[in-house]
Design a protein around this motif. Sequence first.
Motif, short mmCIF file in Angstrom:
data_model
loop_
_atom_site.label_atom_id
_atom_site.label_comp_id
_atom_site.label_asym_id
_atom_site.label_seq_id
_atom_site.Cartn_x
_atom_site.Cartn_y
_atom_site.Cartn_z
N GLN A 1 -15.25 8.85 2.03
CA GLN A 1 -16.15 9.42 1.01
C GLN A 1 -17.33 8.49 0.74
O GLN A 1 -18.47 8.93 0.65
CB GLN A 1 -15.38 9.69 -0.28
CG GLN A 1 -14.47 10.91 -0.17
CD GLN A 1 -13.66 11.14 -1.43
OE1 GLN A 1 -12.95 10.25 -1.90
NE2 GLN A 1 -13.75 12.33 -2.00
N ARG A 2 -17.03 7.20 0.62
CA ARG A 2 -18.11 6.24 0.36
C ARG A 2 -19.11 6.20 1.51
O ARG A 2 -20.33 6.12 1.31
CB ARG A 2 -17.53 4.85 0.13
CG ARG A 2 -16.77 4.69 -1.18
CD ARG A 2 -16.15 3.30 -1.28
NE ARG A 2 -15.42 3.14 -2.53
CZ ARG A 2 -14.13 3.44 -2.69
NH1 ARG A 2 -13.43 3.94 -1.68
NH2 ARG A 2 -13.55 3.27 -3.86
N GLU B 1 -13.60 0.05 0.87
CA GLU B 1 -13.17 0.37 -0.50
C GLU B 1 -13.71 -0.62 -1.52
O GLU B 1 -13.66 -0.34 -2.72
CB GLU B 1 -11.63 0.42 -0.56
CG GLU B 1 -10.91 -0.94 -0.66
CD GLU B 1 -10.87 -1.71 0.64
OE1 GLU B 1 -11.46 -1.27 1.64
OE2 GLU B 1 -10.24 -2.80 0.64
N VAL C 1 -5.43 1.41 -5.17
CA VAL C 1 -6.68 1.37 -4.41
C VAL C 1 -7.82 1.73 -5.37
O VAL C 1 -7.64 2.59 -6.24
CB VAL C 1 -6.58 2.39 -3.26
CG1 VAL C 1 -7.86 2.47 -2.47
CG2 VAL C 1 -5.40 2.04 -2.35
N PRO C 2 -9.00 1.12 -5.25
CA PRO C 2 -10.09 1.47 -6.15
C PRO C 2 -10.41 2.96 -6.09
O PRO C 2 -10.53 3.54 -5.00
CB PRO C 2 -11.29 0.66 -5.62
CG PRO C 2 -10.74 -0.33 -4.66
CD PRO C 2 -9.37 0.10 -4.25
N GLU C 3 -10.52 3.54 -7.24
CA GLU C 3 -10.87 4.97 -7.35
C GLU C 3 -12.30 5.19 -6.84
O GLU C 3 -13.19 4.38 -7.11
CB GLU C 3 -10.85 5.39 -8.82
CG GLU C 3 -9.49 5.79 -9.33
CD GLU C 3 -9.22 7.29 -9.11
OE1 GLU C 3 -10.17 8.04 -8.81
OE2 GLU C 3 -8.05 7.67 -9.23
N VAL C 4 -12.49 6.29 -6.18
CA VAL C 4 -13.85 6.67 -5.80
C VAL C 4 -14.53 7.26 -7.03
O VAL C 4 -13.95 8.12 -7.71
CB VAL C 4 -13.82 7.70 -4.65
CG1 VAL C 4 -15.22 8.14 -4.29
CG2 VAL C 4 -13.12 7.10 -3.44
N MET D 1 0.82 -1.21 0.00
CA MET D 1 0.00 0.00 0.00
C MET D 1 0.86 1.26 0.00
O MET D 1 0.54 2.24 -0.69
CB MET D 1 -0.92 0.01 1.22
CG MET D 1 -1.99 -1.06 1.20
SD MET D 1 -3.25 -0.78 -0.05
CE MET D 1 -4.28 0.42 0.79
N GLU E 1 -4.97 7.08 0.48
CA GLU E 1 -6.10 7.00 -0.47
C GLU E 1 -7.20 6.08 0.04
O GLU E 1 -8.38 6.36 -0.12
CB GLU E 1 -5.61 6.50 -1.83
CG GLU E 1 -4.79 7.53 -2.58
CD GLU E 1 -4.15 6.96 -3.84
OE1 GLU E 1 -4.49 5.82 -4.23
OE2 GLU E 1 -3.30 7.66 -4.42
N ILE E 2 -6.81 4.95 0.65
CA ILE E 2 -7.86 4.02 1.08
C ILE E 2 -8.69 4.65 2.19
O ILE E 2 -9.92 4.52 2.22
CB ILE E 2 -7.27 2.64 1.48
CG1 ILE E 2 -8.37 1.59 1.44
CG2 ILE E 2 -6.64 2.65 2.88
CD1 ILE E 2 -7.88 0.16 1.52
N GLY F 1 -10.91 7.39 0.65
CA GLY F 1 -11.96 6.80 -0.19
C GLY F 1 -13.05 6.16 0.63
O GLY F 1 -14.24 6.28 0.32
#
Lengths: 465, 520
Positions: A373-374, A446, B36-39, A359, A366-367, A370
């Motif tokens: 945000q989700r 994620e 990492v998967p993009e948002v 990672m 980023e994880i 993200g």
Amino acid sequence: MIQHKKPIVYPYIPNSVPAAKEAMLKAVNAQSVDDFYADIPDAIRFKGKLNLPEPFLSEAGLVRHIEGLLAKNTSARESLSFLGAGCYQHHVPAVCDEINSRGEFLTAYAGDPYEDHGRFQALFEYESMMGELLNMDVVNVPNYDGFQAAGTALLMAGRITGRSEALICGTIGADKLSKIRDYIKPHLDIVLLDYAPESGLMSLADLKAKISDKTAALFFENPSYLGFLETQAAEISQIAHENGALCIVYVDPISLGVINPPVEYGGDIACGDIQPLGMHMQYGGGHGGFIATKDDPKFVMEFPSRLFGVSSTCVEGEYGFGDVAYERTSFAVREEGKEWVGTASALWGITAGVYLALMGPQGMTEIGEGIMQRVEYAIRKLNQVPGLKIRFEGIHFKEFIVDFNGTGQTVSSIHQKLLNKDIFGGKDLSKEFPALGQCALYAVTEIHSQVDIDRLVAILKEVLK
Amino acid sequence: MKAVSPKPMPKRFHQASWDEPVIFELNQPGARGVLVPEVESGIKQEVGDVAAKLPESLRRKSAPALPEMSQIHVLRHYARLSQENLGVDLNIDIGQGTCTMKYSPKVNDQLARSPKMADLHPLQDESTVQGILEVMWRLEQFLKEISGMERFSLQPGAGSSAIYANVSMVRAYHESRGEGAQRDEVVTTIFSHPSNAACAKVAGYKVITIYPDADGYPDLAALKAAVSERTAALFITNPEDTGIFNSKIQEFVQAVHTVGGLAVYDQANANGILGITRARDAGFDMCHFNLHKTFSTPHACGGPGAGASGVSPALVPFLPKPTIEFDSKRYRLDFDRPQSVGKIRPWYGVAQNILKAYSWIMSLGAEGLREVAEIAVLNNNYLLNKVLEIQGVSMPYAKGKRRIEQVRYSWEQLTKDTGIHSEEMETRMVDFGMHYWTSHHPYVVPEPMTLEPTESYSQADLDEYIAALKQVAGEAYTEPDTIRTAPHNSTVHQTNHEPFDKPDEWAVTWRAYKRKTQKQ
């Protein structure tokens, strides 16, 4: 020895070859294997044959049998799951599985550093990368799981301070609290702290009322079991310190690319579970516990776990590894050691190291961003579903409470309807937190796409009509 | 073409030595190991930068200083480290006595990697996990039959966790009878695993340790003198770590029962007695098994293992919860157990290892389990004969008696003769791709060595191990400096151990190492 009409040669037992067995018996001058059991009194010799099912002697037959059993399971990967509550469906990079499947790691055990240099180095690197994530200089070789890490962190605080009470924020999950109660009971009394009903945040008034010179440690989770972040963390640790208590923070390591690690807001001991860092859920078999402290002998000498350290060797440019302060362990001094050490979750430590190396700093940042945000997206969308609301305002990391009280239905009946559509709803909290009524704890990570979240929302709208 | 000569005995060996840097030294700024998967933009547009809303005190200021590496570099680094490790798959791993280093069948690992095992969440609806619940329920039935106990919990994470679960149940049992405060002592023996003593201490007990009599058997007279109305339980291993079976075990149980205490059998050393003798038949109230030892699930560098705690009818109410129940149609988790000690670990146990242990038993059956025990014991007694032919070694206690599945030997004579210690011999064995373990502390047997050959090795394997051991013992007499300067064929050379016990120098993380070495 049992006589077979046609002796079975077991593929896992080289000396089950009849001729080999005979030769071995002859070599030791024994008539039969019974000679070796002469010390076992007849009264406790088991007579006859254990009542076990007939075996599947062929590998093909065994595979068919086990796959038949596993076929009765539906995995979270075959469905859309929002379950969390301490065990999480994150993506497991292929290299994590590749490394922890290698026989050299999978089948090794407790060799010394000259035999198992690789294990020592990999676990030292795990400690080191966790150290970067947590901004702390001392991290243990993993113990069993986060529950154990929490229990041990509290006992460490008890020994360090010589005090007798642990204050624990009341939003803790029932299972973790059960483990902690059982584990620390002879040494520390537990006092639960109230939380604000609208936010879930710790009641500082209650904290101030209950903290005293008996308080060894103040324990809280960040993010909490119920998903929200404890935004008063710095204030809380300051109150702990003003009263001479240690501040223990239980964290989700996958949050630490964006969330400050506990030491930055006054945490003295950080602990938690490494399952999110590259371990499959395995029906709860993927856990490993971590404990981190500053590099102060007063703290280091209270760890029960192995601590692998780096050193030099007699060859220039070569690293050697070994056990730091081994004399504190139960291996060295039995009950005079700190709690106990034994087989725990070393392979998951190695795997978490692989995960963190894959990672890197960007990946961890980023994880975390993200996921947040989700989660925020899911909260907004779910809040728009008639009859639903999200409990506890504030900031959430990867879990949040969906309040179904306004729907006139129970969580269990709604979740049954979701299950019929291949969706696993979050954990039903109605028994664990009765005061919340019909609420459930949902996790988003994620792996969830916008389509997944939209699908959950659409189907909830449908079933709540 | 000239025929190649036969292999020498012991075989020539050299451990992989990649001179691998510490992972931080492999840093390549900007490299990525996995993305990492993009948002999705739909989410971003809706919510914006959520992390920016964090209060100042909770927002991480700079990214963690993890190494930045391409995927192949991460893979290669760990593949190399794995090669610098010896597991059962590579090694004649009979030197880790008490650890039962048997073959862990590959098929079981493969089955446990199925998504229908690996990707199950423990809170899934019971209807979606009937397969794994059935496996757990069935394994419990097997262990009941193997031990004679009434019920098992598979929740403990490994052996010591199962010992702790047992001591916690002991405490709950006595508390339920109003004798919790009075019964504040646990008795164990010095040749029982240290966790028996250490777990009891954590649970609040005073620990009394019984030493062996002159013949190496646990001392019954000492036990009788130690037990009283204060005794909560006896925690005892049998066969003990010496490989000696305590033939008076029923009298030990009796002595504890007479004063109202419980008898708890540590069955970590059960590999030689499967189908031969059972815990309950000897009168025990509780026992535990290590599924990663006796029942073959891999040792995994020190876990995850799996533990199983077994109890007699009187202790059933205190088992950790939930238990797994079957009504002849459906398997379910039972949380409604008011006297339970609660949780020993999260969820229900190390489920993938429970599956592996179940599969292993299903590959052998009753006759196969007995074959396991008998061959393990046969191999041990073969090895024992061969070891005792080596100069300088002895097998203390129980003279002339056979052993069950392992032996604790002593190099005391060799040390007297040569000045070489067992720990130095151990290091030299690494040069032959072998290993042995001395013993737990304290070294009651002087200059100890504990070997346990299990059922997984052939006569040729045992002979190969013996050849190496004989060579090393010979060197102690003829060229001790070869031993003193070992290892020679390992990944690394003699390590400077001093910093490990010095707070100013020890370094448990790379950041601590950098700080402490740059300061100098």
